[in-house]
Design a protein around this motif. Structure first.
Motif, mmCIF file in Angstrom:
data_model
loop_
_atom_site.group_PDB
_atom_site.id
_atom_site.type_symbol
_atom_site.label_atom_id
_atom_site.label_comp_id
_atom_site.label_asym_id
_atom_site.label_seq_id
_atom_site.Cartn_x
_atom_site.Cartn_y
_atom_site.Cartn_z
ATOM 1 N N ASP A 178 53.611 63.749 21.739
ATOM 2 C CA ASP A 178 52.245 63.496 21.623
ATOM 3 C C ASP A 178 51.945 62.078 21.223
ATOM 4 O O ASP A 178 50.811 61.811 21.392
ATOM 5 C CB ASP A 178 51.550 64.558 20.844
ATOM 6 C CG ASP A 178 51.639 66.150 21.531
ATOM 7 O OD1 ASP A 178 51.832 66.282 22.589
ATOM 8 O OD2 ASP A 178 51.412 66.928 20.557
ATOM 9 N N HIS A 179 53.199 61.557 20.496
ATOM 10 C CA HIS A 179 52.575 60.236 19.965
ATOM 11 C C HIS A 179 53.460 59.147 20.211
ATOM 12 O O HIS A 179 53.062 57.929 20.180
ATOM 13 C CB HIS A 179 52.544 60.495 18.438
ATOM 14 C CG HIS A 179 51.723 61.648 17.817
ATOM 15 N ND1 HIS A 179 50.259 61.612 17.879
ATOM 16 C CD2 HIS A 179 52.039 62.884 17.294
ATOM 17 C CE1 HIS A 179 49.806 62.770 17.399
ATOM 18 N NE2 HIS A 179 50.662 63.563 17.060
ATOM 19 N N ALA A 180 54.858 59.279 20.321
ATOM 20 C CA ALA A 180 55.547 58.222 20.628
ATOM 21 C C ALA A 180 56.763 58.609 21.502
ATOM 22 O O ALA A 180 57.478 59.467 21.186
ATOM 23 C CB ALA A 180 56.285 57.750 19.288
ATOM 24 N N GLN A 181 56.907 57.776 22.585
ATOM 25 C CA GLN A 181 58.079 58.208 23.559
ATOM 26 C C GLN A 181 59.039 57.140 23.478
ATOM 27 O O GLN A 181 60.177 57.099 24.085
ATOM 28 C CB GLN A 181 57.397 58.313 24.902
ATOM 29 C CG GLN A 181 56.468 59.340 25.306
ATOM 30 C CD GLN A 181 55.154 59.329 24.599
ATOM 31 O OE1 GLN A 181 54.585 58.142 24.892
ATOM 32 N NE2 GLN A 181 54.583 60.202 23.891
ATOM 33 N N SER A 182 59.163 56.244 22.319
ATOM 34 C CA SER A 182 60.122 55.221 22.352
ATOM 35 C C SER A 182 60.105 54.939 20.955
ATOM 36 O O SER A 182 59.035 54.788 20.125
ATOM 37 C CB SER A 182 59.846 54.271 23.384
ATOM 38 O OG SER A 182 59.053 53.211 23.011
ATOM 39 N N VAL A 183 61.274 54.246 20.472
ATOM 40 C CA VAL A 183 61.293 53.679 19.089
ATOM 41 C C VAL A 183 62.026 52.275 19.322
ATOM 42 O O VAL A 183 62.869 52.170 19.995
ATOM 43 C CB VAL A 183 62.115 54.415 18.062
ATOM 44 C CG1 VAL A 183 63.418 54.952 18.689
ATOM 45 C CG2 VAL A 183 62.262 54.233 16.576
ATOM 46 N N ARG A 184 61.462 51.166 18.376
ATOM 47 C CA ARG A 184 62.178 50.036 18.417
ATOM 48 C C ARG A 184 62.568 49.450 16.947
ATOM 49 O O ARG A 184 61.776 49.842 15.837
ATOM 50 C CB ARG A 184 61.212 48.894 18.923
ATOM 51 C CG ARG A 184 60.789 49.314 20.253
ATOM 52 C CD ARG A 184 60.169 48.008 20.770
ATOM 53 N NE ARG A 184 59.544 48.109 22.312
ATOM 54 C CZ ARG A 184 59.554 47.208 22.922
ATOM 55 N NH1 ARG A 184 60.136 46.046 22.911
ATOM 56 N NH2 ARG A 184 58.963 47.417 24.232
ATOM 57 N N LEU A 185 63.772 49.073 16.765
ATOM 58 C CA LEU A 185 64.425 48.958 15.713
ATOM 59 C C LEU A 185 64.505 47.420 15.555
ATOM 60 O O LEU A 185 65.056 46.499 16.572
ATOM 61 C CB LEU A 185 65.878 49.492 15.163
ATOM 62 C CG LEU A 185 66.124 50.812 15.579
ATOM 63 C CD1 LEU A 185 67.633 51.396 15.386
ATOM 64 C CD2 LEU A 185 65.167 51.615 14.575
ATOM 65 N N LEU A 186 63.691 46.654 14.804
ATOM 66 C CA LEU A 186 63.804 45.340 14.572
ATOM 67 C C LEU A 186 64.111 44.783 13.178
ATOM 68 O O LEU A 186 63.881 45.486 12.298
ATOM 69 C CB LEU A 186 62.370 44.940 14.886
ATOM 70 C CG LEU A 186 61.825 45.187 16.217
ATOM 71 C CD1 LEU A 186 60.521 46.409 15.850
ATOM 72 C CD2 LEU A 186 60.934 44.103 16.789
ATOM 73 N N THR A 187 64.612 43.531 12.983
ATOM 74 C CA THR A 187 64.869 43.014 11.795
ATOM 75 C C THR A 187 63.722 41.784 11.354
ATOM 76 O O THR A 187 63.655 40.831 12.536
ATOM 77 C CB THR A 187 66.390 42.296 11.542
ATOM 78 O OG1 THR A 187 66.517 42.003 10.392
ATOM 79 C CG2 THR A 187 66.635 41.664 12.819
ATOM 80 N N ALA A 188 63.016 41.898 10.463
ATOM 81 C CA ALA A 188 62.267 40.725 9.962
ATOM 82 C C ALA A 188 63.161 39.405 9.359
ATOM 83 O O ALA A 188 62.353 38.409 9.433
ATOM 84 C CB ALA A 188 61.188 41.149 9.063
#
Length: 503
Positions: A352-362
């Motif tokens: 219902d809320h998120a169909q993907s995830v992204r991992l990022l480095t700041a």
């Protein structure tokens, strides 16, 4: 003297030494069976001898018929009191102690100078299990479990390694080389052939390996993911690598509880990077150390927080090893984003809320800023930022500038999976303000997305910090799960030993 002293485990050589057993019933018979094969000079004293004991006795046994006599203790190295008379057992224990003879009184822990453990035997391999005399039934149950783990072929392997021990020492002159060879014997094709009953083939493989001593003695580097902090989240392969390592090069944030799983004589070297120092110089030192120890024929474990290939420069380290012809392998670890979100009750994806995830480095190289911000602020996804504590204000500015809703939920997960874990809930509109108000510290994850709001209801892990009613954390409305809460409350890592690969 303590009422519950810690026992000192020891295996004794009783060959040619007198051992006295007082009592000749069924209980005594069990102890006598344990003494068989030790080449001890066994003396048995009793008024009546059971048929079981008489069936065990051999011509080398010495039998003392009649009531117990103090003289029976003369020249004894060990005494076992196995009578049904409590007062007699106490007398035997007292007189043995006066003569400084170790005594075991069956089923009477407080009278024992030593205790007979539950044992698993595979030829010359013996595993002893002790409950300190408190719960022998549990010790026996543990023995039953170990029995299923240790294949009977181990006895044959032990006999084979003893037969070829001089040849192994010649082919592998250094201790690390021999350790590698024995690990190969235990985990490799020789053991497989023995389990299949192919003794001749197993022996042929062992001899072939000895002839290839120089090649097989080359060093090895294993890149191991230590996970986010909780030592219970290490994989079995990671634990096995720690037990096989000669040298462990570990990150600064790998905790003491994880390092405690390493082999006791392994050399542990901290190679962690610190803020403000020359990161490239530190990485060059790591490369140099890996090469230095591997060229000595050692097994090097490069232990990295989280997963080696998620913002951990693991790829660069493998490139270096490949360029220098050093053998390597990789044991993945549980990355902080997955574990930290799970311990905060945040599902990174949800229908219902998120169909993907992204991992990022700041934390990036100069001139390599995060690109394509418009794509990152699209709905239906979760963003997880590593190493972003010092860039929170900049992240907030970019998110808002590129269309992220100010009301989007944000969670800061500090010291993920640790006893000191802290979760701070905020919104994109006030994320920098909240981080400053609650003095957010590294290492911490920044999770952005609609799924974050679910963590307020789904959180289950109660760390010490989050049990504080003043902590910035929405406590779960349901009671703490009885199976999980005690387990994680007993974690023993200190705050400075957090282990997510974050800065």
């Amino acid at each position: 003297m303590s009422d519950n002293p810690k026992l000192f485990p020891v295996f004794m050589n009783l060959a040619g030494k007198k051992v006295l057993v007082v009592g000749a019933g069924e209980v005594a018979a069990r102890k006598i069976r344990l003494l068989l094969g030790t080449d001890a000079e066994i003396h048995i004293g009793a008024i009546h001898f059971s048929e079981t004991v008489l069936a065990l006795t051999q011509t080398t046994f010495t039998l003392h018929h009649g009531p117990y006599q103090t003289e029976w203790l003369n020249d004894a190295w060990l005494v076992i009191a196995a009578t049904q008379d409590r007062e007699l057992n106490e007398r035997i224990a007292r007189e043995a102690e006066q003569q400084r003879i170790p005594v075991n009184v069956v089923d009477t822990r407080e009278l024992c100078a030593f205790q007979v453990p539950a044992m698993v035997e595979r030829g010359d391999l013996r595993v002893a299990i002790s409950s300190g005399g408190h719960a022998p039934v549990i010790a026996r149950r543990i023995r039953e479990r170990i029995e299923t783990l240790l294949d009977p072929s181990l006895g044959t392997l032990m006999a084979m390694t003893e037969r070829y021990r001089p040849a192994i020492r010649r082919a592998r002159p250094s201790l690390p080389q021999r350790r590698q060879f024995y690990n190969w014997l235990l985990d490799g094709p020789v053991s497989h052939e023995l389990r299949s009953g192919n003794l001749a083939q197993a022996e042929f493989m062992l001899l072939s390996a000895l002839k290839q001593a120089e090649e097989s003695a080359q060093g090895l580097v294993t890149l191991v993911g230590a996970g986010p902090g909780d030592p219970g989240l290490l994989t079995l392969n990671a634990q096995r690598a720690l037990n096989e390592a000669d040298v462990i090069l570990h990150d600064r944030l790998v905790g003491a509880d994880v390092l405690a799983l390493a082999r006791r004589d392994a050399q542990c070297i901290s190679v962690g990077k610190k803020a403000g120092e020359n990161q490239n110089a530190t990485q060059d030192r790591i490369h140099t150390l890996m090469k230095h120890y591997a060229e000595q024929g050692l097994h090097v474990v490069r232990l990295k927080g989280g997963d080696p290939f998620i913002f951990g420069r693991g790829g660069e380290e493998l490139q270096f090893l490949r360029e220098h012809g050093i053998a390597y392998r990789v044991v993945p670890g549980l990355t902080a984003a997955l574990a930290g979100a799970a311990y905060a009750g945040i599902p990174l994806t949800h229908r219902d809320h998120a169909q993907s995830v992204r991992l990022l480095t700041a934390h990036r190289r100069p001139g390599h800023d995060i690109e394509n911000w418009p794509a990152l602020t699209q709905p239906g996804q979760t963003l997880v930022f590593y190493m972003g504590v010092k860039q929170i204000a900049a992240l907030q500015t970019q998110l808002l500038h590129h269309g992220q809703s100010p009301d989007t939920a944000v969670a800061f997960i500090e010291n993920a999976t640790m006893k000191t874990q802290r979760v701070i809930h905020a919104r994109v509109a006030n994320m920098a303000e909240q981080a400053g108000e609650y003095n957010l510290q590294s290492p911490a994850l920044i999770v952005v997305g609609d799924v974050v709001a679910l963590g307020k209801d789904l959180a289950w892990f109660k760390s010490v910090m989050n049990q504080d009613t003043n902590a910035p954390y929405a406590s779960p409305s349901t009671p703490e799960h009885p199976l999980h809460a005690p387990l994680h409350r007993t974690a023993s890592l200190q705050p400075e030993h957090t282990s997510a690969k974050l800065n």
